[in-house]
Design a protein around this motif. Structure first.
Motif, PDB file in Angstrom:
ATOM      1  N   LEU A 215    -103.473  66.519 -36.747  1.00  0.00           N
ATOM      2  CA  LEU A 215    -102.831  66.341 -35.436  1.00  0.00           C
ATOM      3  C   LEU A 215    -103.641  65.396 -34.565  1.00  0.00           C
ATOM      4  CD1 LEU A 215    -101.623  69.960 -34.548  1.00  0.00           C
ATOM      5  CD2 LEU A 215    -100.193  67.968 -35.048  1.00  0.00           C
ATOM      6  N   SER A 216    -104.972  65.512 -34.629  1.00  0.00           N
ATOM      7  CA  SER A 216    -105.805  64.607 -33.824  1.00  0.00           C
ATOM      8  C   SER A 216    -105.666  63.171 -34.306  1.00  0.00           C
ATOM      9  CB  SER A 216    -107.275  65.054 -33.889  1.00  0.00           C
ATOM     10  OG  SER A 216    -107.812  64.872 -35.185  1.00  0.00           O
ATOM     11  N   LYS A 217    -105.546  62.954 -35.633  1.00  0.00           N
ATOM     12  CA  LYS A 217    -105.381  61.613 -36.188  1.00  0.00           C
ATOM     13  C   LYS A 217    -104.011  61.030 -35.875  1.00  0.00           C
ATOM     14  CE  LYS A 217    -109.416  61.136 -37.943  1.00  0.00           C
ATOM     15  NZ  LYS A 217    -110.345  60.142 -37.352  1.00  0.00           N
ATOM     16  N   CYS A 218    -103.068  61.899 -35.575  1.00  0.00           N
ATOM     17  CA  CYS A 218    -101.730  61.433 -35.180  1.00  0.00           C
ATOM     18  C   CYS A 218    -101.665  61.104 -33.693  1.00  0.00           C
ATOM     19  CB  CYS A 218    -100.680  62.493 -35.502  1.00  0.00           C
ATOM     20  SG  CYS A 218    -100.508  62.847 -37.256  1.00  0.00           S
ATOM     21  N   GLY A 219    -102.771  61.309 -32.990  1.00  0.00           N
ATOM     22  CA  GLY A 219    -102.796  61.040 -31.560  1.00  0.00           C
ATOM     23  C   GLY A 219    -102.151  62.135 -30.744  1.00  0.00           C
ATOM     24  N   TYR A 220    -102.117  63.357 -31.290  1.00  0.00           N
ATOM     25  CA  TYR A 220    -101.535  64.469 -30.531  1.00  0.00           C
ATOM     26  C   TYR A 220    -102.529  64.965 -29.487  1.00  0.00           C
ATOM     27  CZ  TYR A 220     -99.702  69.071 -29.380  1.00  0.00           C
ATOM     28  OH  TYR A 220     -99.234  70.177 -28.705  1.00  0.00           O
ATOM     29  N   GLN A 221    -102.031  65.201 -28.282  1.00  0.00           N
ATOM     30  CA  GLN A 221    -102.877  65.751 -27.233  1.00  0.00           C
ATOM     31  C   GLN A 221    -102.023  66.527 -26.232  1.00  0.00           C
ATOM     32  OE1 GLN A 221    -104.732  62.651 -24.913  1.00  0.00           O
ATOM     33  NE2 GLN A 221    -102.917  61.323 -24.980  1.00  0.00           N
TER      34      GLN A 221
ATOM     35  N   VAL B 161    -101.888  67.404 -22.211  1.00  0.00           N
ATOM     36  CA  VAL B 161    -102.383  67.077 -20.881  1.00  0.00           C
ATOM     37  C   VAL B 161    -101.568  67.851 -19.860  1.00  0.00           C
ATOM     38  CG1 VAL B 161    -102.777  65.257 -19.186  1.00  0.00           C
ATOM     39  CG2 VAL B 161    -103.078  64.770 -21.628  1.00  0.00           C
ATOM     40  N   ASP B 162    -102.254  68.690 -19.092  1.00  0.00           N
ATOM     41  CA  ASP B 162    -101.587  69.524 -18.085  1.00  0.00           C
ATOM     42  C   ASP B 162    -100.458  70.360 -18.695  1.00  0.00           C
ATOM     43  OD1 ASP B 162    -103.255  68.518 -16.087  1.00  0.00           O
ATOM     44  OD2 ASP B 162    -101.908  66.831 -15.680  1.00  0.00           O
ATOM     45  N   GLY B 163    -100.724  70.856 -19.898  1.00  0.00           N
ATOM     46  CA  GLY B 163     -99.749  71.722 -20.554  1.00  0.00           C
ATOM     47  C   GLY B 163     -98.600  70.989 -21.216  1.00  0.00           C
ATOM     48  N   VAL B 164     -98.623  69.650 -21.228  1.00  0.00           N
ATOM     49  CA  VAL B 164     -97.553  68.850 -21.826  1.00  0.00           C
ATOM     50  C   VAL B 164     -98.104  68.106 -23.039  1.00  0.00           C
ATOM     51  CG1 VAL B 164     -95.869  67.012 -21.480  1.00  0.00           C
ATOM     52  CG2 VAL B 164     -96.434  68.569 -19.594  1.00  0.00           C
ATOM     53  N   GLY B 165     -97.469  68.294 -24.204  1.00  0.00           N
ATOM     54  CA  GLY B 165     -97.940  67.655 -25.421  1.00  0.00           C
ATOM     55  C   GLY B 165     -97.296  66.303 -25.661  1.00  0.00           C
ATOM     56  N   SER B 166     -98.023  65.435 -26.375  1.00  0.00           N
ATOM     57  CA  SER B 166     -97.494  64.127 -26.763  1.00  0.00           C
ATOM     58  C   SER B 166     -98.128  63.719 -28.088  1.00  0.00           C
ATOM     59  CB  SER B 166     -97.806  63.074 -25.703  1.00  0.00           C
ATOM     60  OG  SER B 166     -99.202  62.900 -25.543  1.00  0.00           O
ATOM     61  N   MET B 167     -97.466  62.803 -28.819  1.00  0.00           N
ATOM     62  CA  MET B 167     -97.976  62.351 -30.109  1.00  0.00           C
ATOM     63  C   MET B 167     -97.747  60.854 -30.252  1.00  0.00           C
ATOM     64  SD  MET B 167     -97.111  63.775 -33.940  1.00  0.00           S
ATOM     65  CE  MET B 167     -97.780  65.380 -33.530  1.00  0.00           C
ATOM     66  N   GLU B 168     -98.810  60.121 -30.645  1.00  0.00           N
ATOM     67  CA  GLU B 168     -98.721  58.663 -30.759  1.00  0.00           C
ATOM     68  C   GLU B 168     -98.055  58.221 -32.060  1.00  0.00           C
ATOM     69  OE1 GLU B 168    -102.563  56.972 -30.323  1.00  0.00           O
ATOM     70  OE2 GLU B 168    -102.861  57.709 -28.275  1.00  0.00           O
ATOM     71  N   SER B 169     -98.418  58.831 -33.191  1.00  0.00           N
ATOM     72  CA  SER B 169     -97.950  58.358 -34.494  1.00  0.00           C
ATOM     73  C   SER B 169     -97.282  59.465 -35.283  1.00  0.00           C
ATOM     74  CB  SER B 169     -99.113  57.772 -35.301  1.00  0.00           C
ATOM     75  OG  SER B 169     -98.691  57.417 -36.605  1.00  0.00           O
ATOM     76  N   THR B 170     -95.967  59.500 -35.251  1.00  0.00           N
ATOM     77  CA  THR B 170     -95.255  60.473 -36.076  1.00  0.00           C
ATOM     78  C   THR B 170     -95.260  60.038 -37.536  1.00  0.00           C
ATOM     79  OG1 THR B 170     -93.127  59.373 -35.675  1.00  0.00           O
ATOM     80  CG2 THR B 170     -93.767  61.151 -34.167  1.00  0.00           C
ATOM     81  N   ARG B 171     -95.441  58.743 -37.772  1.00  0.00           N
ATOM     82  CA  ARG B 171     -95.459  58.252 -39.151  1.00  0.00           C
ATOM     83  C   ARG B 171     -96.620  58.867 -39.944  1.00  0.00           C
ATOM     84  NH1 ARG B 171     -92.672  57.683 -42.962  1.00  0.00           N
ATOM     85  NH2 ARG B 171     -93.208  56.208 -44.586  1.00  0.00           N
TER      86      ARG B 171
ATOM     87  N   THR C 165     -93.338  72.356 -37.186  1.00  0.00           N
ATOM     88  CA  THR C 165     -92.777  72.489 -35.838  1.00  0.00           C
ATOM     89  C   THR C 165     -93.039  71.228 -35.024  1.00  0.00           C
ATOM     90  OG1 THR C 165     -93.234  74.862 -35.947  1.00  0.00           O
ATOM     91  CG2 THR C 165     -92.653  73.959 -33.801  1.00  0.00           C
ATOM     92  N   TYR C 166     -94.208  70.638 -35.177  1.00  0.00           N
ATOM     93  CA  TYR C 166     -94.523  69.385 -34.481  1.00  0.00           C
ATOM     94  C   TYR C 166     -93.636  68.238 -34.991  1.00  0.00           C
ATOM     95  CZ  TYR C 166     -98.715  71.856 -32.933  1.00  0.00           C
ATOM     96  OH  TYR C 166     -99.582  72.754 -32.384  1.00  0.00           O
ATOM     97  N   TYR C 167     -93.299  68.292 -36.271  1.00  0.00           N
ATOM     98  CA  TYR C 167     -92.409  67.265 -36.835  1.00  0.00           C
ATOM     99  C   TYR C 167     -91.057  67.265 -36.124  1.00  0.00           C
ATOM    100  CZ  TYR C 167     -88.902  65.380 -40.043  1.00  0.00           C
ATOM    101  OH  TYR C 167     -87.836  64.694 -40.572  1.00  0.00           O
ATOM    102  N   TRP C 168     -90.493  68.465 -35.973  1.00  0.00           N
ATOM    103  CA  TRP C 168     -89.184  68.524 -35.334  1.00  0.00           C
ATOM    104  C   TRP C 168     -89.267  68.213 -33.841  1.00  0.00           C
ATOM    105  CZ3 TRP C 168     -84.899  68.495 -38.038  1.00  0.00           C
ATOM    106  CH2 TRP C 168     -84.962  68.889 -39.376  1.00  0.00           C
ATOM    107  N   ARG C 169     -90.361  68.537 -33.238  1.00  0.00           N
ATOM    108  CA  ARG C 169     -90.517  68.275 -31.802  1.00  0.00           C
ATOM    109  C   ARG C 169     -90.721  66.801 -31.513  1.00  0.00           C
ATOM    110  NH1 ARG C 169     -90.832  66.752 -27.500  1.00  0.00           N
ATOM    111  NH2 ARG C 169     -91.760  67.657 -25.616  1.00  0.00           N
ATOM    112  N   TYR C 170     -91.471  66.103 -32.380  1.00  0.00           N
ATOM    113  CA  TYR C 170     -91.858  64.731 -32.049  1.00  0.00           C
ATOM    114  C   TYR C 170     -91.229  63.664 -32.951  1.00  0.00           C
ATOM    115  CZ  TYR C 170     -95.193  67.045 -29.034  1.00  0.00           C
ATOM    116  OH  TYR C 170     -95.741  67.821 -28.045  1.00  0.00           O
ATOM    117  N   SER C 171     -91.082  63.911 -34.249  1.00  0.00           N
ATOM    118  CA  SER C 171     -90.472  62.905 -35.119  1.00  0.00           C
ATOM    119  C   SER C 171     -88.958  62.895 -34.965  1.00  0.00           C
ATOM    120  CB  SER C 171     -90.843  63.174 -36.580  1.00  0.00           C
ATOM    121  OG  SER C 171     -90.243  62.221 -37.428  1.00  0.00           O
ATOM    122  N   ILE C 172     -88.356  64.066 -34.968  1.00  0.00           N
ATOM    123  CA  ILE C 172     -86.906  64.161 -34.788  1.00  0.00           C
ATOM    124  C   ILE C 172     -86.543  64.159 -33.303  1.00  0.00           C
ATOM    125  CG2 ILE C 172     -84.864  65.586 -35.238  1.00  0.00           C
ATOM    126  CD1 ILE C 172     -86.052  64.248 -37.710  1.00  0.00           C
ATOM    127  N   GLY C 173     -87.409  64.781 -32.483  1.00  0.00           N
ATOM    128  CA  GLY C 173     -87.167  64.782 -31.042  1.00  0.00           C
ATOM    129  C   GLY C 173     -86.189  65.831 -30.574  1.00  0.00           C
TER     130      GLY C 173
END
Length: 469
Positions: free
Chosen positions: A394-400, A402-412, A261-269
């Motif tokens: 997820l932590s190694k991918c830089g996922y976090q 903040v204020d209920g909003v998720g973000s990810m640094e490295s989808t690779r 699910t995180y893949y489709w949310r962040y890698s594909i967008g």
């Protein structure tokens, strides 16, 4: 012990209906629990790790209880049907509490979700063991009957997967965006859908699962101590081969499943493409489940397992290097995986049933329900390691969050793990089947027929003793 009855032609379709609708019951937990915890509830990764740890450990503990419990059951409703009747309601109630959306401290929420998930784990483990045992009773010793049930169930499972994938992600995205707890709404709807086929299965198998008045008789093959169940099974080298192969294979799946699910949310967008991708690949999977049945039958169980494992490994390597941000490659590779996976999926629980027949042949004790219940344990053992590992990745991918909003640094990093972890596990699985599983389909058929003949002799002797008395 009751005389073996001939399987009615409609019963494989009843099992298939239950299997297809079962996709609705597992989708939210397997695919969206992590997303619910972080994206909807806004919990931290540390809390997610705590939730998943409680869930997996509790689920794992349940597997030690449910197998012997089902094996030792003997009621007026039969050995397995009571679980088919009761446990769907236990599972749905547990899921409703998991996705209730209770707002409190992170620890309190984690304990609530984990404990309710454990309750559903007990329900699923006992109900699956009962379903598999019931399948063995309905199919009898006929390999064709067993394949008929498992292959139709695999096909129906894929059809159910198409339907549920088409509607789940879009509904969740739109309801949660509007401030509504769509997870809980879907839990209620899916729960009602799931309960119906189990009630039908309960009603249509009455003549196959009956009360056994000789269940606890000293000479009865069903009079097995719990300690004997575990000791006999641990000594069964054929069982150990498929058991460890399933753990290794499951480790890759359990680690990756929460991340898709995180893949489709962040890698594909685009989360909407998740539903489209699953619909396409599972639609192809429906064709694969039909087309590959003759292939599965020709290859046999062991060769099917070896081929599916190595083919899956190769496809997952391609996933690691080709699918970051690529919707097309993801769909193509998932579709190819549907064909290779269908070869083994057609056999379903039959590998466990084969080693259970071998164990009964060697020991004279009917422990089929217990041995087949161990298939539940493999997934739980894999989840104990794999599911918390997903939070670490997820932590190694830089996922976090903040204020209920998720973000990810490295989808690779995410995509490499999604591909290479199952590729490694599938390769090891293939080698285990290739070198350590030593039983042919012909031998399995001989064991099943010998056990059926012995059961018929015991039933005739018990009937004669009753008439003499």
């Amino acid at each position: 012990m009751a005389e073996q009855k001939e399987m009615k032609k409609h019963l494989p379709w009843i099992f298939a209906y239950q299997s297809g609708v079962g996709s609705f019951g597992t989708t939210l937990i397997l695919g969206y629990l992590s997303f619910f915890v972080t994206e909807y509830m806004g919990m931290s990764l540390a809390t997610l790790a705590l939730v998943l740890s409680i869930c997996t450990i509790g689920d794992y503990v349940c597997t030690f209880v449910t197998g012997p419990l089902v094996q030792k059951t003997n009621t007026k409703m039969g050995q397995y049907r009571p679980y088919i009747l009761i446990m769907p309601f236990v599972i749905v109630g547990g899921y409703m509490m998991v996705f209730w959306g209770f707002r409190g401290s992170d620890v309190g929420q984690a304990i609530l979700i984990g404990s309710m998930y454990t309750m559903t784990g007990f329900g699923w483990s006992s109900m699956t063991a009962a379903r598999n045992g019931l399948m063995a009773k309905v199919a009898g010793s006929s390999a064709d009957n067993r394949l008929s049930i498992t292959s139709k169930s695999a096909l129906a499972g894929r059809i159910g997967g198409v339907v549920v994938s088409m509607i789940t992600a879009p509904i969740l995205q739109r309801t949660t965006a509007g401030g509504v707890n769509g997870y809980f709404i879907l839990t209620v709807i899916y729960g009602i859908i799931v309960i119906i086929p189990y009630m039908i299965l309960f009603l249509t198998t009455k003549e196959y699962d009956v009360y056994d008045p000789n269940f606890k008789a000293p000479q009865s093959a069903t009079n097995v101590k719990v300690s004997e169940m575990y000791l006999d099974t641990i000594k069964n080298t054929k069982f150990l081969a498929i058991f460890f192969a399933a753990i290794v294979s499951g480790l890759g799946m359990q680690a990756v499943s929460p991340l898709n699910t995180y893949y489709w949310r962040y890698s594909i967008g685009n989360w909407d493409l998740l539903a489209l991708s699953q619909t396409i690949s599972m639609g192809i999977g429906i064709a694969a489940a039909t087309i590959m049945i003759p292939v599965s039958k020709k290859l046999g169980k062991k060769k099917s397992a070896v081929f599916s494992s190595f083919a899956g490994a190769g496809l997952n390597v391609l996933v690691a290097f080709l699918t970051d941000g690529s919707f097309v490659w993801k769909v193509v590779l998932a579709s190819c995986a549907s064909f290779t996976g269908a070869i083994m999926a057609a056999w379903g629980i039959n590998l466990y049933l084969d080693v259970a027949e071998y164990q009964q042949y060697k020991t004279g004790k009917d422990q089929k329900a217990f041995v087949m219940s161990m298939s539940n344990m493999t997934a739980r053992l894999a989840a104990v390691i794999g599911t918390p590992l997903a939070a670490f990745i997820l932590s190694k991918c830089g996922y976090q969050v903040v204020d209920g909003v998720g973000s990810m640094e490295s989808t690779r990093t995410l995509v490499m793990f999604i591909g290479l972890a199952p590729a490694c596990m599938s390769t090891i699985t293939g080698f285990i089947y290739l070198f350590f599983y030593r039983m042919t389909d012909e031998q399995a058929r001989e064991y099943a027929e010998a056990n059926a003949a012995a059961a018929a002799e015991r039933a005739a002797a018990a009937a004669a003793a009753a008439d003499a008395a």
